[in-house]
Enzyme design. Structure first.
Site, PDB file in Angstrom:
ATOM      1  N   ASP A 183     129.465  73.408 -82.774  1.00 43.74           N
ATOM      2  CA  ASP A 183     130.371  72.496 -82.083  1.00 43.74           C
ATOM      3  C   ASP A 183     131.532  73.322 -81.544  1.00 43.74           C
ATOM      4  O   ASP A 183     131.922  74.332 -82.124  1.00 43.74           O
ATOM      5  CB  ASP A 183     130.892  71.444 -83.054  1.00 43.74           C
ATOM      6  CG  ASP A 183     129.756  70.748 -83.789  1.00 43.74           C
ATOM      7  OD1 ASP A 183     129.064  69.937 -83.163  1.00 43.74           O
ATOM      8  OD2 ASP A 183     129.561  71.043 -84.985  1.00 43.74           O
TER       9      ASP A 183
ATOM     10  N   ASP B  14     125.483  71.633 -79.573  1.00 40.02           N
ATOM     11  CA  ASP B  14     125.600  70.590 -80.583  1.00 40.02           C
ATOM     12  C   ASP B  14     126.709  69.641 -80.124  1.00 40.02           C
ATOM     13  O   ASP B  14     126.646  69.110 -79.027  1.00 40.02           O
ATOM     14  CB  ASP B  14     125.863  71.219 -81.954  1.00 40.02           C
ATOM     15  CG  ASP B  14     125.632  70.238 -83.094  1.00 40.02           C
ATOM     16  OD1 ASP B  14     125.195  69.110 -82.846  1.00 40.02           O
ATOM     17  OD2 ASP B  14     125.895  70.608 -84.246  1.00 40.02           O
TER      18      ASP B  14
ATOM     19  N   ASP C  41     133.631  67.825 -84.220  1.00 42.10           N
ATOM     20  CA  ASP C  41     133.172  67.212 -85.464  1.00 42.10           C
ATOM     21  C   ASP C  41     134.328  67.146 -86.448  1.00 42.10           C
ATOM     22  O   ASP C  41     135.077  68.120 -86.606  1.00 42.10           O
ATOM     23  CB  ASP C  41     132.042  68.025 -86.095  1.00 42.10           C
ATOM     24  CG  ASP C  41     130.671  67.672 -85.542  1.00 42.10           C
ATOM     25  OD1 ASP C  41     130.598  66.961 -84.527  1.00 42.10           O
ATOM     26  OD2 ASP C  41     129.668  68.135 -86.119  1.00 42.10           O
TER      27      ASP C  41
ATOM     28  N   ARG D 256     128.149  59.080 -78.951  1.00 43.74           N
ATOM     29  CA  ARG D 256     129.120  59.535 -79.940  1.00 43.74           C
ATOM     30  C   ARG D 256     130.510  59.716 -79.335  1.00 43.74           C
ATOM     31  O   ARG D 256     131.014  60.813 -79.219  1.00 43.74           O
ATOM     32  CB  ARG D 256     128.675  60.833 -80.621  1.00 43.74           C
ATOM     33  CG  ARG D 256     127.365  60.720 -81.371  1.00 43.74           C
ATOM     34  CD  ARG D 256     127.046  61.994 -82.131  1.00 43.74           C
ATOM     35  NE  ARG D 256     125.757  61.898 -82.816  1.00 43.74           N
ATOM     36  CZ  ARG D 256     125.214  62.859 -83.542  1.00 43.74           C
ATOM     37  NH1 ARG D 256     125.863  64.015 -83.681  1.00 43.74           N
ATOM     38  NH2 ARG D 256     124.043  62.697 -84.133  1.00 43.74           N
TER      39      ARG D 256
END
Length: 454
Positions: free
Chosen positions: A236, A275, A279, A332
């Protein structure tokens, strides 16, 4: 023209110090918070004074969850010896200080490419490959026509892939210590191909950077992932892992030079080298994510990484997301497990094709979604904006789709009755400096969000 002081909360020449960690904090408990504030003018961004009359930004009081428990100042107390300007990966690594808790400010000037060696020479995927790994060899070894679809790859070529991936990880994972401010400066400050890891520390500020193309040279094939298998990657752009008091503000996150649309397909699936963009996972807590641009990406913001992580995450993962622009994001924005997450005044510009959802309601999540704007193209059903992922409740209030007040929760529940969600998460946010009318949000966010706009 940018918004003036009546409509923005991100400019100041003032001065504010964070109270000590022992000071009493205005905290919302695990069950309930007080009522949300009414519409109000924005306070100025706080700044701390330093040797040489420099001033480093600190999070304003009551600006989201990261303002609780003593607030977030990053490296605002840095002395002159711990203010660095960096232009290369090597300079950045040295300035990060290997976990030293001494307050520091790291000013990123220009582009820092994480895929470079200690002398600054560019590295590509071939430079990391080891133990006989090649993409062609990997594809041959694990072709479903011969390997099948019941087991994960194993054996010499998978071991070579893992060893090669470890070599790249040593270069691109950059660990951030406590009491640190990372601040872009000058023209187009950018971290290219790298992943900032804020892991197990307290009090970090990241502002005014473009994060571009954190790519994995060595994705793993998983034939058991879904009905048709999938390529899974690492890295990430920014990871908040088990850390507290983190402010992520006025950054731009993008795949940039390596969009998914330009990547090949193997075994019928996209060779996915990206990815997430951000996060917040594994017991992280007290995070504010404000005035960022998240663009042109698939799985974008994940809060809570596992359905089985309740022992670590329950009562934590308190995150505020406000005044962010989500442009052409597949899914997301965010997806949440466990956490009390306040999502308000964001602008979601939905792509005409490939869109999955924006707000993901995961296990034990308590997601409060208010006064956001959604720009939705005609082919997309507004019932898609919400997606249930084993969650049970979502508070959704005063959100507008293409300028019109829309009951998005009602539309979701009618369209997907098997994912029906209750409407009361049992808490109300109080840590907000202001709430803009959702009709104004597209203009305010477009003018104010992203690197270079703070």
């Amino acid at each position: 023209m940018r918004p003036n002081d009546r409509t923005t909360a991100h400019r100041s020449t003032g001065r504010e110090r964070r109270p000590g960690r022992a000071a009493a904090a205005v905290l919302c408990g695990a069950a309930l918070c007080c009522s949300a504030p009414a519409l109000s003018a924005a306070p100025a961004l706080a700044a701390a004074a330093h040797p040489g009359d420099a001033a480093w930004p600190v999070l304003p009081a009551r600006d989201g969850w990261a303002s609780a428990g003593g607030g977030t100042t990053g490296g605002a107390d840095a002395d002159a010896a711990h203010v660095f300007t960096v232009r290369t990966r090597g300079e950045l690594v040295r300035a990060l200080g290997d976990g030293d808790p001494t307050p520091r400010v790291i000013r990123v000037a220009g582009t820092i490419d994480a895929n470079t060696d200690d002398r600054g020479r560019p590295l590509d995927c071939a430079d990391y490959a080891t133990d006989g790994y090649s993409r062609e060899g990997y594809l041959k070894a694990y072709d479903p026509a011969t390997w099948g679809r019941e087991e994960l790859p194993s054996g010499p070529m998978e071991e070579a892939r893992a060893a090669s991936a470890a070599r790249q990880a040593e270069r691109v994972k950059l660990s951030v210590g406590p009491n640190t401010t990372i601040l872009g400066t000058g023209r187009n400050p950018r971290l290219l191909g790298g992943t900032l890891q804020i892991k197990g520390v307290d009090n970090v500020v990241v502002r005014e950077l473009t994060f571009e193309d954190a790519y994995d040279c060595f994705p793993q094939w998983d034939p058991t992932d879904g009905a048709d298998g999938a390529w899974n990657s690492e890295y990430d752009n920014l990871v908040v892992h088990g850390s507290t008091h983190v402010w992520v503000d006025h950054n731009t996150f993008t795949d940039g030079r390596r969009p998914d649309s330009g990547q090949p397909h193997y075994f019928g699936q996209l060779f996915q080298q990206h990815d997430g963009e951000l996060d917040v996972v594994r017991g992280a807590d007290l995070v504010t994510v404000s005035w960022n641009v998240f663009a042109d990406h698939d799985k974008t913001v994940l809060i809570g990484n596992s359905d089985s992580a309740g022992d670590t995450d329950r009562g934590r993962l308190r995150v505020t997301m406000h005044h962010n622009l989500f442009r052409d994001i597949v899914e997301r924005a965010p997806r949440v497990r466990f956490g009390q997450v306040d999502v308000y005044n964001n602008h979601h510009v939905v792509p005409a094709s490939g869109y999955a959802y924006s707000w993901g309601v995961g296990v034990e999540s308590r997601l409060y979604v208010e006064a956001n704007a959604v720009t939705l193209p005609t082919p997309v059903d507004p019932a898609q904006v919400i997606k249930g992922w084993k969650g049970t409740v979502l508070t959704e209030r005063n959100n507008r789709v293409n300028g019109s007040l829309t009951d998005l929760l009602g539309l979701h529940n009618a369209a997907v009755p098997e994912e029906e969600l209750g409407d009361d998460v049992g808490w109300r946010p109080v840590l907000r400096t202001r709430v803009d009318h959702p009709r104004l949000v597209p203009h305010i966010v477009e003018e104010g969000a992203g690197a270079g706009r703070g």
